[in-house]
Write a protein that holds these residues in place. Structure first.
Motif, PDB file in Angstrom:
ATOM      1  N   THR A  85      51.520  12.028  34.998  1.00  0.00           N
ATOM      2  CA  THR A  85      51.369  10.691  34.417  1.00  0.00           C
ATOM      3  C   THR A  85      51.307  10.710  32.897  1.00  0.00           C
ATOM      4  OG1 THR A  85      48.946  10.816  34.545  1.00  0.00           O
ATOM      5  CG2 THR A  85      50.112   9.930  36.466  1.00  0.00           C
ATOM      6  N   GLY A  86      51.216  11.900  32.291  1.00  0.00           N
ATOM      7  CA  GLY A  86      51.085  11.988  30.848  1.00  0.00           C
ATOM      8  C   GLY A  86      49.653  12.194  30.392  1.00  0.00           C
ATOM      9  N   ILE A  87      48.695  12.086  31.317  1.00  0.00           N
ATOM     10  CA  ILE A  87      47.288  12.341  31.021  1.00  0.00           C
ATOM     11  C   ILE A  87      46.785  13.387  32.004  1.00  0.00           C
ATOM     12  CG2 ILE A  87      44.967  11.364  30.928  1.00  0.00           C
ATOM     13  CD1 ILE A  87      46.196   8.719  30.181  1.00  0.00           C
ATOM     14  N   SER A  88      46.337  14.525  31.478  1.00  0.00           N
ATOM     15  CA  SER A  88      45.918  15.631  32.333  1.00  0.00           C
ATOM     16  C   SER A  88      44.606  16.213  31.827  1.00  0.00           C
ATOM     17  CB  SER A  88      46.993  16.732  32.357  1.00  0.00           C
ATOM     18  OG  SER A  88      48.275  16.201  32.610  1.00  0.00           O
ATOM     19  N   PHE A  89      43.875  16.815  32.752  1.00  0.00           N
ATOM     20  CA  PHE A  89      42.608  17.470  32.431  1.00  0.00           C
ATOM     21  C   PHE A  89      42.664  18.898  32.957  1.00  0.00           C
ATOM     22  CE2 PHE A  89      41.822  12.958  32.824  1.00  0.00           C
ATOM     23  CZ  PHE A  89      41.026  12.668  31.729  1.00  0.00           C
ATOM     24  N   ILE A  90      42.139  19.822  32.168  1.00  0.00           N
ATOM     25  CA  ILE A  90      42.170  21.235  32.551  1.00  0.00           C
ATOM     26  C   ILE A  90      40.765  21.813  32.516  1.00  0.00           C
ATOM     27  CG2 ILE A  90      42.618  22.011  30.171  1.00  0.00           C
ATOM     28  CD1 ILE A  90      44.311  24.280  31.390  1.00  0.00           C
ATOM     29  N   ASP A  91      40.489  22.711  33.445  1.00  0.00           N
ATOM     30  CA  ASP A  91      39.192  23.379  33.488  1.00  0.00           C
ATOM     31  C   ASP A  91      39.316  24.589  34.404  1.00  0.00           C
ATOM     32  OD1 ASP A  91      36.589  23.874  32.861  1.00  0.00           O
ATOM     33  OD2 ASP A  91      35.724  22.453  34.287  1.00  0.00           O
ATOM     34  N   SER A  92      38.335  25.462  34.335  1.00  0.00           N
ATOM     35  CA  SER A  92      38.273  26.610  35.237  1.00  0.00           C
ATOM     36  C   SER A  92      36.910  26.639  35.903  1.00  0.00           C
ATOM     37  CB  SER A  92      38.512  27.920  34.470  1.00  0.00           C
ATOM     38  OG  SER A  92      37.458  28.152  33.543  1.00  0.00           O
ATOM     39  N   THR A  93      36.854  27.234  37.072  1.00  0.00           N
ATOM     40  CA  THR A  93      35.587  27.345  37.795  1.00  0.00           C
ATOM     41  C   THR A  93      35.507  28.726  38.432  1.00  0.00           C
ATOM     42  OG1 THR A  93      34.177  26.319  39.493  1.00  0.00           O
ATOM     43  CG2 THR A  93      36.527  26.402  39.940  1.00  0.00           C
ATOM     44  N   PRO A  94      34.350  29.365  38.407  1.00  0.00           N
ATOM     45  CA  PRO A  94      34.235  30.704  39.002  1.00  0.00           C
ATOM     46  C   PRO A  94      34.257  30.651  40.522  1.00  0.00           C
ATOM     47  CG  PRO A  94      32.100  29.951  38.201  1.00  0.00           C
ATOM     48  CD  PRO A  94      33.105  28.941  37.741  1.00  0.00           C
ATOM     49  N   ILE A  95      34.889  31.639  41.119  1.00  0.00           N
ATOM     50  CA  ILE A  95      34.899  31.810  42.569  1.00  0.00           C
ATOM     51  C   ILE A  95      34.217  33.140  42.858  1.00  0.00           C
ATOM     52  CG2 ILE A  95      36.284  31.929  44.667  1.00  0.00           C
ATOM     53  CD1 ILE A  95      36.520  29.275  43.312  1.00  0.00           C
ATOM     54  N   GLU A  96      32.943  33.097  43.147  1.00  0.00           N
ATOM     55  CA  GLU A  96      32.197  34.329  43.384  1.00  0.00           C
ATOM     56  C   GLU A  96      32.557  34.928  44.737  1.00  0.00           C
ATOM     57  OE1 GLU A  96      28.115  33.991  40.830  1.00  0.00           O
ATOM     58  OE2 GLU A  96      28.069  33.168  42.847  1.00  0.00           O
ATOM     59  N   VAL A  97      32.679  36.246  44.786  1.00  0.00           N
ATOM     60  CA  VAL A  97      32.992  36.934  46.035  1.00  0.00           C
ATOM     61  C   VAL A  97      31.751  37.594  46.635  1.00  0.00           C
ATOM     62  CG1 VAL A  97      35.390  37.311  45.389  1.00  0.00           C
ATOM     63  CG2 VAL A  97      33.678  39.039  44.821  1.00  0.00           C
ATOM     64  N   CYS A  98      30.698  37.704  45.857  1.00  0.00           N
ATOM     65  CA  CYS A  98      29.444  38.232  46.348  1.00  0.00           C
ATOM     66  C   CYS A  98      28.361  37.904  45.328  1.00  0.00           C
ATOM     67  CB  CYS A  98      29.506  39.751  46.591  1.00  0.00           C
ATOM     68  SG  CYS A  98      29.637  40.727  45.079  1.00  0.00           S
ATOM     69  N   HIS A  99      27.118  38.105  45.710  1.00  0.00           N
ATOM     70  CA  HIS A  99      26.026  37.910  44.761  1.00  0.00           C
ATOM     71  C   HIS A  99      26.119  38.978  43.671  1.00  0.00           C
ATOM     72  CE1 HIS A  99      21.952  37.623  43.121  1.00  0.00           C
ATOM     73  NE2 HIS A  99      21.896  36.425  43.685  1.00  0.00           N
ATOM     74  N   PRO A 100      25.831  38.618  42.420  1.00  0.00           N
ATOM     75  CA  PRO A 100      25.954  39.603  41.327  1.00  0.00           C
ATOM     76  C   PRO A 100      25.197  40.909  41.579  1.00  0.00           C
ATOM     77  CG  PRO A 100      25.657  37.415  40.419  1.00  0.00           C
ATOM     78  CD  PRO A 100      25.505  37.282  41.904  1.00  0.00           C
ATOM     79  N   CYS A 101      24.071  40.846  42.270  1.00  0.00           N
ATOM     80  CA  CYS A 101      23.297  42.070  42.504  1.00  0.00           C
ATOM     81  C   CYS A 101      23.994  43.019  43.480  1.00  0.00           C
ATOM     82  CB  CYS A 101      21.896  41.722  43.004  1.00  0.00           C
ATOM     83  SG  CYS A 101      21.843  41.004  44.650  1.00  0.00           S
ATOM     84  N   ARG A 102      25.017  42.542  44.220  1.00  0.00           N
ATOM     85  CA  ARG A 102      25.743  43.400  45.158  1.00  0.00           C
ATOM     86  C   ARG A 102      27.109  43.810  44.628  1.00  0.00           C
ATOM     87  NH1 ARG A 102      24.218  39.292  48.808  1.00  0.00           N
ATOM     88  NH2 ARG A 102      26.402  38.727  49.119  1.00  0.00           N
ATOM     89  N   SER A 103      27.365  43.554  43.362  1.00  0.00           N
ATOM     90  CA  SER A 103      28.693  43.808  42.812  1.00  0.00           C
ATOM     91  C   SER A 103      29.072  45.294  42.860  1.00  0.00           C
ATOM     92  CB  SER A 103      28.760  43.299  41.370  1.00  0.00           C
ATOM     93  OG  SER A 103      27.804  43.964  40.564  1.00  0.00           O
ATOM     94  N   LYS A 104      28.115  46.194  42.652  1.00  0.00           N
ATOM     95  CA  LYS A 104      28.424  47.627  42.628  1.00  0.00           C
ATOM     96  C   LYS A 104      28.816  48.167  43.996  1.00  0.00           C
ATOM     97  CE  LYS A 104      25.594  48.778  38.599  1.00  0.00           C
ATOM     98  NZ  LYS A 104      24.494  49.622  38.063  1.00  0.00           N
ATOM     99  N   SER A 105      28.349  47.530  45.047  1.00  0.00           N
ATOM    100  CA  SER A 105      28.678  47.994  46.401  1.00  0.00           C
ATOM    101  C   SER A 105      29.823  47.203  47.029  1.00  0.00           C
ATOM    102  CB  SER A 105      27.439  47.894  47.303  1.00  0.00           C
ATOM    103  OG  SER A 105      26.985  46.551  47.405  1.00  0.00           O
ATOM    104  N   HIS A 106      30.338  46.210  46.316  1.00  0.00           N
ATOM    105  CA  HIS A 106      31.407  45.377  46.880  1.00  0.00           C
ATOM    106  C   HIS A 106      32.727  46.141  46.888  1.00  0.00           C
ATOM    107  CE1 HIS A 106      33.193  41.508  48.003  1.00  0.00           C
ATOM    108  NE2 HIS A 106      34.209  41.848  47.234  1.00  0.00           N
ATOM    109  N   ARG A 107      33.450  46.096  48.015  1.00  0.00           N
ATOM    110  CA  ARG A 107      34.679  46.868  48.163  1.00  0.00           C
ATOM    111  C   ARG A 107      35.898  46.019  48.526  1.00  0.00           C
ATOM    112  NH1 ARG A 107      31.941  49.539  45.780  1.00  0.00           N
ATOM    113  NH2 ARG A 107      31.193  51.672  46.122  1.00  0.00           N
ATOM    114  N   VAL A 108      35.703  44.848  49.108  1.00  0.00           N
ATOM    115  CA  VAL A 108      36.841  44.062  49.620  1.00  0.00           C
ATOM    116  C   VAL A 108      37.821  43.720  48.502  1.00  0.00           C
ATOM    117  CG1 VAL A 108      37.512  41.933  50.772  1.00  0.00           C
ATOM    118  CG2 VAL A 108      35.438  43.116  51.490  1.00  0.00           C
ATOM    119  N   PHE A 109      37.312  43.294  47.346  1.00  0.00           N
ATOM    120  CA  PHE A 109      38.181  42.870  46.244  1.00  0.00           C
ATOM    121  C   PHE A 109      38.123  43.851  45.070  1.00  0.00           C
ATOM    122  CE2 PHE A 109      36.828  39.045  48.505  1.00  0.00           C
ATOM    123  CZ  PHE A 109      38.054  38.491  48.824  1.00  0.00           C
TER     124      PHE A 109
END
Length: 303
Positions: A115-139
């Protein structure tokens, strides 16, 4: 077919998806060198890919918090007439990755109007709780640490562009540590008019690059930057930038594009694309009233 699941018209979704799959199959037949995913899949399962896609999309508007509950408590006992060839839950989960390419292609057909008017933004998609990041393997190797105004997060980052009607115009998934400005040229390559973003998109090279293609990037200025005059209509639209934050909130809390139960990259992507597709079918999306957008003749205002 069951007519409504929560606020989504499942019959309409199935008709659109099935028509798309048939067109995709005809296109594949015109190019024999391309594998026919639909034909291959039908030989392995009694459910068609259009049925699998419909159920996956419907989940994101059902109100159920887990897909297993939705499938076992809603689909299996109540949707036999609509889907007579239902398979077990475990078998259905095995079928979901086969819909990934079709879901991605179908989602692009659901993009809104420029339409000529647009809005842009980003949002985080967490895959695990930050405290489990060191043991996370899927991603492992695909995600990264990112920080927004709220806190640190570990996972991906979803970049979105919408119009003033709340319709999706473009999206891109990156690692959480990618700068918000980096994917903007690819996201906005087909846009014209004005693009409104937060202070995280301030960049003179980015502004000039977008301006060359007929797109004006408008952001608020930082406190230590020299203030400039802007048109009143632009200032008003900047204040309406919270529209895209509302869309991000709906995607996470209603369409459920974010959770930490993924056990494979493919099903994560299926969940993401299906959630975005389900959002496009919402009968009422967040929007703003621009009946007075023709105010360029008014004097400019200072931030």
């Amino acid at each position: 077919m069951a007519k409504i699941v929560s606020h989504l018209d499942v019959t309409q979704i199935f008709c659109d998806v099935d028509d798309f799959c048939q067109q995709f199959e005809r296109h594949c037949q015109q190019y024999p060198q391309l594998p026919s995913i639909l034909r291959e899949k039908r030989s392995r399962s009694r459910m068609s890919l259009s049925e699998v896609m419909t159920i996956v999309i419907a989940f994101h508007g059902s109100g159920f918090r887990t897909f297993k509950d939705f499938y076992t408590l809603c689909v299996v006992p109540h949707w036999h007439k609509a889907f007579p060839n239902l398979v077990s839950y475990n078998r259905f989960v095995e079928l979901m990755p086969w819909t990934l390419m079709l879901l991605c292609c179908f989602l692009h057909t659901r993009q809104g109007e420029i339409t000529g008017i647009s809005f842009i933004d980003s949002t985080p998609i967490e895959v695990c709780h930050p405290c489990r990041s060191k043991s996370h393997r899927v991603f492992e190797g695909l995600v990264g640490w990112g920080k927004n105004s709220m806190s640190w997060h570990y996972g991906f980052k979803l970049h979105l562009i919408i119009n003033e009607r709340g319709e999706l115009l473009a999206f891109k998934l990156t690692a959480g540590n990618v700068d918000d400005r980096k994917p903007v040229p690819d996201l906005a390559k087909d846009l014209i008019g004005k693009l409104f973003g937060d202070r995280g998109y301030i960049s003179q090279p980015l502004f000039e690059k977008l301006f060359e293609q007929g797109l004006q990037l408008i952001t608020r200025y930082k406190k230590n930057m020299k203030q400039k005059l802007v048109k009143l209509i632009d200032k008003i639209l900047l204040r309406k930038r919270s529209l895209i934050e509302t869309v991000n909130d709906q995607l996470k809390n209603i369409s459920q594009i974010e959770h930490s139960r993924h056990r494979s990259v493919w099903n994560f992507l299926v969940n993401l694309f299906a959630g975005l597709t389900a959002y496009t079918y919402l009968p009422k999306k967040p929007s703003i009233d621009l009946q007075h957008k023709g105010l360029p003749a008014l004097p400019p205002a200072m931030f």
